[in-house]
Design a protein around this motif. Structure first.
Motif, mmCIF file in Angstrom:
data_model
loop_
_atom_site.group_PDB
_atom_site.id
_atom_site.type_symbol
_atom_site.label_atom_id
_atom_site.label_comp_id
_atom_site.label_asym_id
_atom_site.label_seq_id
_atom_site.Cartn_x
_atom_site.Cartn_y
_atom_site.Cartn_z
ATOM 1 N N ARG A 144 -4.339 6.286 7.776
ATOM 2 C CA ARG A 144 -3.144 7.003 8.237
ATOM 3 C C ARG A 144 -2.569 7.901 7.165
ATOM 4 O O ARG A 144 -1.634 8.660 7.418
ATOM 5 N N HIS A 145 -3.108 7.817 5.952
ATOM 6 C CA HIS A 145 -2.602 8.620 4.825
ATOM 7 C C HIS A 145 -3.746 9.359 4.140
ATOM 8 O O HIS A 145 -3.897 9.309 2.924
ATOM 9 N N GLY A 146 -4.563 10.010 4.919
ATOM 10 C CA GLY A 146 -5.594 10.882 4.355
ATOM 11 C C GLY A 146 -6.901 10.212 3.996
ATOM 12 O O GLY A 146 -7.787 10.857 3.445
ATOM 13 N N LYS A 173 -7.635 7.738 1.727
ATOM 14 C CA LYS A 173 -7.911 7.496 0.308
ATOM 15 C C LYS A 173 -8.772 6.243 0.140
ATOM 16 O O LYS A 173 -8.718 5.318 0.947
ATOM 17 N N LEU A 183 1.104 4.153 -2.911
ATOM 18 C CA LEU A 183 0.942 5.578 -2.597
ATOM 19 C C LEU A 183 2.159 6.368 -3.077
ATOM 20 O O LEU A 183 2.025 7.485 -3.582
ATOM 21 N N ARG A 184 3.337 5.786 -2.928
ATOM 22 C CA ARG A 184 4.558 6.453 -3.400
ATOM 23 C C ARG A 184 4.538 6.645 -4.909
ATOM 24 O O ARG A 184 5.118 7.607 -5.431
ATOM 25 N N THR A 195 0.831 -1.202 0.000
ATOM 26 C CA THR A 195 0.000 0.000 0.000
ATOM 27 C C THR A 195 0.865 1.251 0.000
ATOM 28 O O THR A 195 0.612 2.210 -0.747
ATOM 29 N N ARG A 196 1.908 1.238 0.807
ATOM 30 C CA ARG A 196 2.804 2.395 0.864
ATOM 31 C C ARG A 196 3.532 2.598 -0.463
ATOM 32 O O ARG A 196 3.737 3.739 -0.898
ATOM 33 N N GLU A 247 -4.050 1.445 6.888
ATOM 34 C CA GLU A 247 -2.919 2.169 6.332
ATOM 35 C C GLU A 247 -3.394 3.431 5.602
ATOM 36 O O GLU A 247 -2.773 4.494 5.700
ATOM 37 N N LEU A 248 -4.499 3.324 4.889
ATOM 38 C CA LEU A 248 -5.008 4.483 4.159
ATOM 39 C C LEU A 248 -5.606 5.517 5.097
ATOM 40 O O LEU A 248 -5.549 6.720 4.813
#
Length: 317
Positions: A223-225, A227, A182-183, A178-179, A220-221
């Protein structure tokens, strides 16, 4: 779209997409920065000076279409071997041609769910190539031998671009995958919770990512806005795994499910905040819900919960 001066499209039939009757003898004005300045009957149109006026001779204007599931980076010309048999520059230009054809067909926004890198989105935004506004998943996440695993038998050769495939087989691996996606600039995450028709190593009824893995991706998402997650899911078990795991949309839904189940999922996924009493009272007005079998989980959310925090308790209709 950016113009150097105001553009007026005259003598058109306008369908505004709201269900209102078409506007005959309409006028649509486009400002120099590409925004719609006016859309309506010619008799109500404001005066303009120095505009580029074009007579469309009764043609019809309507809002652009939105295609929520496309794969602009994939070609069916040679099946899964296309990328192996053609020069990389050619496959890039083929994708650009598909993007242009999509825009010219009237699709002004599209969600690409795997196979297109973020560079295409940037190229469109910078005006380098024509195409619809894009939301990209870039690389679908699948387990080994799952729907997203395009390796040939033996597992040593993959006929598609390796960086556009994410294979993950544990909770820790899906978090890292997932990270990485996103990258790569993804706007959303595409996952596979079942097999599929076009994958070499599985069947649509096979289960894909497990519930704990889907929930890890959702966490995980968050934690990243926050999405969104789109899940490829065709078989019953994979569909339920996607819903229980907190996905935003289910793709390929209903190839196995009866119409009442498909309607229910669309109905239920529309809620973002509803309590049990409201949910159960609302279902009483929907006769098709009474046909559901007991195993089918009513996706009812206690007060204060969002789709990503559905409790483990099951609610049955």
């Amino acid at each position: 779209m950016t113009t150097h001066r105001k553009l007026r499209l005259a003598n058109v039939r306008i369908i505004n997409g709201t269900g209102a009757p078409p506007v005959e003898d309409g006028v649509l004005d486009v400002t120099p920065d590409g925004a719609i300045g006016f859309a309506g009957p010619a008799a109500e149109a404001p005066q303009v000076h120095g505009a580029d006026v074009r007579d469309l001779r009764g043609r019809t204007l309507l809002p652009g279409f939105v295609d929520c599931h496309v794969h602009m980076g994939l070609s069916l010309a040679n099946g899964p071997f296309h990328a192996l048999q053609n020069d990389p520059a050619l496959t890039v230009l083929e994708s650009a041609a598909r993007l242009r054809a999509t825009l010219e067909a009237g699709v002004t926004s599209a969600r690409d769910l795997g196979g297109l890198s973020s560079g295409f989105r940037e190229a469109i935004e910078r005006g380098l190539i024509p195409g619809p506004r894009l939301k990209l998943a870039v690389s679908p996440i699948s387990h080994t031998a799952g729907h997203g695993d395009m390796h040939l038998y033996g597992g040593t050769i993959t006929p598609t671009v390796p960086e556009l495939i994410e294979i993950a087989d544990t909770v820790d691996e899906v978090r890292k995958a997932t990270r990485r996606v996103l990258r790569q600039g993804a706007d959303l995450i595409k996952i596979c919770t079942t097999g599929g028709m076009g994958s070499r190593h599985d069947h649509p009824d096979d289960e894909g990512l497990r519930l704990d893995e889907v929930r890890a991706i959702a966490d995980e998402l968050d934690r990243h806005g926050g999405k969104p997650i789109a899940a490829h899911a065709q078989g019953r078990k994979g569909i339920l795994t996607a819903l229980r795991g907190g996905v935003t949309s289910v793709e390929r839904l209903g190839m196995e499910l009866p119409p009442s189940y498909r309607q229910f999922l669309l109905f239920a996924n529309g809620w973002s905040d509803a309590d049990d009493e409201y949910c159960l009272r609302s279902t009483a007005t929907a006769g098709w819900l009474r046909d559901l079998e007991p195993w089918f989980v009513a996706y009812c959310l206690p007060e204060g919960h969002t789709p990503r925090s559905v409790p483990d308790e099951l609610y049955f209709v």
